[in-house]
Write an enzyme that holds these catalytic residues in place. Structure first.
Site: not given
Length: 468
Positions: A110, A140, A211-213, A268-270, A272
Site C-alpha cells: 500500500h 501487503d 509513515g511507519n508502513s 482449497l475451493g471451500v 468456511i
C-alpha cells in the site's frame, strides 16, 4: 544501632531501586546503531487532478476535513502542503529496509500502490529512484530494487520462533521523522484481521503511526521478524494495537516476486465459517473448534477430494485448525499441485482426506438477488417457504432448496432466518422439495439444536436451529 542500620538499608534500597529496575530493561542503543543504516525512507509520486486526495485514512477534503472511520488501517501519509494544491503530484511517505547488498528492499504494497515514481532515501541522505520488482496486495508486501552496491543490510530472523511477551523494536519514518525508534512487546502471534485472510499477523503494542508502513520490526537480537503494516484506531493515530507481517511469510512472497513477478497461492475451493457454541452443540462437538465447510466449489480441489458441506476441518498438514481464520494462511502457503492432508469431522466421526491443492483464482464478487413471489407453504418452524425456481438456481449456483418467503414468530425467527434465505440442508439432509422439507421438519427433535444450511444473498452459511 539497629535503627541506624535499618535506616541506612532503607536509604540504600530507595536510591538503588531505580537503578536495579533500569538494569532489568533491555538496552536498544547498540541494536539501533547497527540496524538504522539499512532502514530507508520511501516516497511516491502520483499524478493528481483533484484537490481531494484518496488515502488509506479516508478522503481528505482540505485541511481539517479528514474522514476517519474506525477500521484496521494501513498507515502512510500525504504531505499536508499538497492537499490544497490541485494538479500537483502528492508525495506519500513510508518506510522500508534493505535485504541485499545489491539493493533489494522490502516494504508494503500500500506504500507504493498506484505510484508513478518511487524514491528511496538512504541513511546517508542519498536519494535513488527505485523500480518495483513486484507487489502483492493480499499480503501487503512489495519488493523494490535500487541500483547501488555495497549497501548495508538488516539481519533476518524467523518469525515462527517469536513468543508472546518478547521485546520488539520498530524503526521508521512516522510523519516524516526519519529513523524514529519505538519499542514494546509482542501482544499476540498469528492474529487474524478482518478482510486479511492470508496473513497471520504479529500483534504488538509498539507505537506505530503514519509513515511507519513498510518499516522493520526487530527482536532483541537485532533481527527483522516482521514488517509493520497496520494499526487499529478510532482517531487515525496509534492506540496501542499495531500489526506486522511475519518475516517468514514476507520472504516467501518476495522470493516469488523476484523470480516471477507475482505470487502463486494454494486454493482449497471451500467457503468456511466459524464454529460457535450453538453450532458445536448442533453438530455434537464437545467444544467450538474448527472451520465449518459452508460450501464446496464444484470441480474444485476440495470437491475432487470428497470434502462435503457440513464437514468440520480440524487439521491441515499436521497443523490444528482451531479457528476458521487459521485455515486460509495454511492453504495459501502450499504450492499448487502439492498434496495436503485434511483432518475433518463428518457426522461426528473423524476422517482424513488427501487433497491436491489448486491455484487460487481471481476473486469474483457475489451479486445480490431479489427473490420472486411464489406459491407458499407453511411449516411448524414459523416459516413460509416456496419452491426454488430455475432462474434462482442459476443466479445463486444452487442445485436445490426452498426459499423463505416470510418469517413469523417461531424457531426460524429465533435462529435468525430472514426473507430471501434459501434453505439447502437441514439436520444433515439435503433439501430437495417442499414435501421433503416438511417431512424433515416434522422429524426434528424438540429442544435440541440441529445444523441448518442456508444461502443468503449468494453467501452460504450454517446456523443452529432449535425447534420447540
Amino acid at each position: 544501632m539497629k535503627a541506624i542500620k535499618l535506616s541506612l538499608f532503607l536509604v540504600f534500597a530507595y536510591v538503588c531501586a531505580p537503578l536495579l529496575h533500569a538494569a532489568s530493561l533491555p538496552d536498544f542503543t547498540e541494536l539501533v546503531e547497527d540496524a538504522s543504516p539499512a532502514v530507508v525512507n520511501i516516497s511516491t509520486v502520483q499524478k493528481s487532478d483533484s484537490q481531494t486526495l484518496s488515502t488509506p485514512f479516508g478522503q481528505f477534503q482540505g485541511p481539517g476535513g479528514e474522514e476517519l472511520p474506525e477500521i484496521f488501517r494501513h498507515f502512510f501519509r500525504d504531505i499536508p502542503q499538497f492537499r490544497d494544491r490541485p494538479n500537483k503530484a502528492p508525495r506519500s511517505l513510508g518506510s522500508g529496509f534493505i535485504i541485499s547488498h545489491d539493493g533489494y528492499i522490502l516494504t508494503n504494497h500500500h506504500v507504493i500502490k498506484d505510484a508513478d515514481q518511487v524514491m528511496v532515501r538512504l541513511n546517508d541522505r542519498r536519494e535513488l529512484e527505485a523500480s518495483v520488482v513486484g507487489s502483492d496486495e493480499r499480503t501487503d508486501v512489495a519488493l523494490l530494487k535500487i541500483e547501488a552496491d555495497d549497501l548495508p543490510v538488516v539481519p533476518l530472523g524467523r518469525s515462527s520462533e517469536l513468543k508472546v511477551g518478547e521485546w520488539v523494536l520498530a524503526i521508521g519514518s512516522p510523519f516524516g521523522f526519519d529513523h524514529s525508534v519505538t519499542a514494546g512487546i509482542v501482544s499476540a502471534t498469528e492474529r487474524a484481521l478482518a478482510n486479511e485472510n492470508y496473513v497471520p499477523f504479529i500483534q504488538t503494542d509498539v507505537a506505530i503511526n503514519p509513515g511507519n508502513s513498510g518499516g522493520p520490526l526487530f527482536n532483541l537480537d537485532g533481527e527483522v521478524i516482521g514488517i509493520n503494516s497496520q494499526i487499529y484506531t478510532r482517531s487515525g493515530g496509534f492506540m496501542g494495537l499495531s500489526f506486522a507481517i511475519p518475516i517468514d511469510m514476507a520472504l516467501e512472497v518476495s522470493e516469488q516476486l523476484k523470480g516471477q513477478g507475482f505470487v502463486e497461492r494454494g486454493w482449497l475451493g471451500v467457503l468456511i465459517q466459524e464454529v460457535n457454541r450453538d453450532l458445536a452443540e448442533s453438530f455434537g462437538l464437545k467444544k467450538p473448534a474448527g472451520a465449518l465447510v459452508a460450501k464446496v466449489v464444484p470441480d474444485g480441489p476440495a470437491a475432487a477430494a470428497g470434502l462435503q458441506e457440513g464437514d468440520i476441518i480440524v487439521g491441515f498438514n499436521d497443523h490444528d485448525v482451531v479457528l476458521a481464520s487459521d485455515l486460509p494462511p495454511l492453504v495459501g502457503r502450499v504450492k499448487p499441485g502439492d498434496v495436503a492432508e485434511l483432518d475433518v469431522i463428518r457426522a461426528g466421526r473423524n476422517k482424513t482426506l488427501d487433497v491436491t491443492i489448486g491455484h487460487l483464482p481471481g476473486e469474483k464478487g457475489d451479486k445480490p438477488a431479489n427473490v420472486e413471489k411464489k406459491p407458499v407453504e407453511t411449516s411448524r418452524l414459523g416459516l413460509v417457504v416456496a419452491p426454488l425456481q430455475d432462474e434462482q438456481k442459476d443466479k445463486w449456483n444452487i442445485v436445490s432448496g426452498v426459499v423463505v418467503e416470510r418469517v413469523e414468530d417461531g424457531a426460524g425467527a429465533r435462529a435468525g432466518l430472514v426473507r430471501g434465505d434459501v434453505i439447502t440442508m437441514l439436520n444433515g439432509e439435503r433439501v430437495e422439495t417442499l414435501d421433503q422439507f416438511q417431512r424433515i421438519v416434522a422429524d426434528l427433535p424438540s429442544g435440541r439444536s440441529v445444523p441448518l444450511r442456508i444461502v443468503r444473498r449468494g453467501n452460504p452459511m450454517f446456523i443452529a436451529l432449535k425447534s420447540e
